[in-house]
Design a protein around this motif. Structure first.
Motif, short mmCIF file in Angstrom:
data_model
loop_
_atom_site.label_atom_id
_atom_site.label_comp_id
_atom_site.label_asym_id
_atom_site.label_seq_id
_atom_site.Cartn_x
_atom_site.Cartn_y
_atom_site.Cartn_z
N TYR A 1 51.32 33.42 41.41
CA TYR A 1 49.97 33.06 41.86
C TYR A 1 49.17 34.32 42.21
O TYR A 1 48.01 34.47 41.80
N LEU A 2 49.79 35.24 42.94
CA LEU A 2 49.07 36.45 43.35
C LEU A 2 48.75 37.32 42.14
O LEU A 2 47.69 37.97 42.09
N LEU A 3 49.65 37.33 41.16
CA LEU A 3 49.36 38.05 39.91
C LEU A 3 48.15 37.43 39.23
O LEU A 3 47.28 38.13 38.69
N GLY A 4 48.07 36.09 39.25
CA GLY A 4 46.92 35.41 38.66
C GLY A 4 45.62 35.79 39.35
O GLY A 4 44.60 36.04 38.69
N VAL A 5 45.64 35.87 40.68
CA VAL A 5 44.46 36.28 41.43
C VAL A 5 44.05 37.69 41.04
O VAL A 5 42.86 38.00 40.84
N THR A 6 45.04 38.58 40.92
CA THR A 6 44.78 39.98 40.56
C THR A 6 44.16 40.07 39.16
O THR A 6 43.16 40.77 38.95
#
Length: 312
Positions: free
Chosen positions: A50-55
């Motif tokens: 999820y955090l990779l997606g945000v990045t």
């Protein structure tokens, strides 16, 4: 976080922390490498996905971001385990918590960790049938079906009234190509708990493998009386109809399975094989995309891709 990452380079949790810090500083370029590494180390860690997606979203890489955000749905952070973690649930809350923790690990496709957690507990509490069932499920996920069967037989001798035990024995037998035994175990599970839908389903699969088409269809219909949206049961009905040379009935059943299986990975390989046999390349592509989305580590995926390309 850097120190932790250096001390445990194969742990995704410190890498996630580094990414969080960089994003807090509004620096997605710095956040990207540790988050990519975290996902590489543990593709099933939803918080990292999820955090990779945000990045990626912040970097304008929207197509890649969409994939990661979808994979990260329902994300939650987890503590980084240490050498004592496997004993913690037993020391703190006893066997009930250990059973729950192992079920969570299995749900997260972390069967090796579940096995490591459960091994000393099964040795310490040999009379706990439910612990032994979870231990057997971990073995089964690790493709150690014969060992799983031995553990399940022991669990059934401890608690003959536990319906999940013969049900899982049926699953293990089916995995080993022992369909007749699978039918016997599934029927015992159903006798113990008539509403156990997965037992009806595994019985239908075993009967289908034995070529007992009428009984397989009836078993699938019985499963559908308990859960009308059970996509694998419609897949079985499609296979039964196809083998009976009823193409229209088969096509309708496979399409119904596909329509119901949005988040259920079980019927898609069978749908894919049917689609290739019937030259329905649109359905084959749909099935392939579903497998890629729901189970990107599925062992047959490269061969499925090759077969579809060859069919085209």
């Amino acid at each position: 976080y850097r120190t932790a990452a250096n001390l445990a380079p194969e742990a995704p949790e410190p890498l996630l922390g580094l990414g969080e810090v960089a994003l807090t500083d509004e620096d997605p370029l710095t956040a990207l490498p540790p988050l990519q590494r975290a996902v590489q180390v543990d593709p099933d860690y939803r918080a990292a996905r999820y955090l990779l997606g945000v990045t990626l979203q912040q970097l304008g890489r929207d197509a890649e971001a969409e994939v990661e955000l979808a994979a990260g749905q329902g994300a939650r952070k987890r503590p980084m385990p240490d050498a004592a973690s496997r004993e913690l649930s037993l020391m703190s809350f006893g066997r009930a918590m250990a059973r729950r923790d192992s079920q969570q690990l299995l749900a997260e496709s972390r069967a090796a960790e579940a096995l490591e957690l459960l091994q000393p507990l099964v040795d310490r509490f040999p009379g706990d049938a439910r612990l032994r069932v979870n231990f057997a499920l971990a073995l089964l996920r690790l493709e150690r079906a014969e060992e799983a069967l031995a553990e399940l037989a022991e669990a059934e001798s401890i608690d003959p009234g536990l319906a999940m035990v013969p049900y899982n024995r049926a699953v293990a037998c089916l995995r080993l190509g022992r369909a007749a035994e699978a039918v016997t175990h599934a029927e015992r599970a159903i006798a113990l708990q008539a509403q156990l839908t997965p037992a009806h389903l595994v019985r239908a699969k075993a009967l289908l493998e034995l070529g007992r088409l009428e009984e397989a269809g009836a078993a699938a219909e019985e499963a559908l009386t308990l859960d009308a949206r059970l996509a694998p049961a419609h897949e079985i009905l499609g296979t039964v109809a196809e083998q009976r040379n009823r193409p229209e009935e088969a096509h309708a059943a496979f399409l119904r399975a596909a329509d119901l299986a949005e988040n259920d990975g079980r019927p898609w390989p069978g749908i894919f094989r049917y689609a290739l046999r019937s030259r329905d390349l649109a359905l084959a592509q749909r099935a392939l995309a579903a497998v890629q989305r729901l189970d990107p580590n599925f062992s047959e995926l490269p061969e499925m891709q090759r077969q579809l390309e060859a069919a085209r």
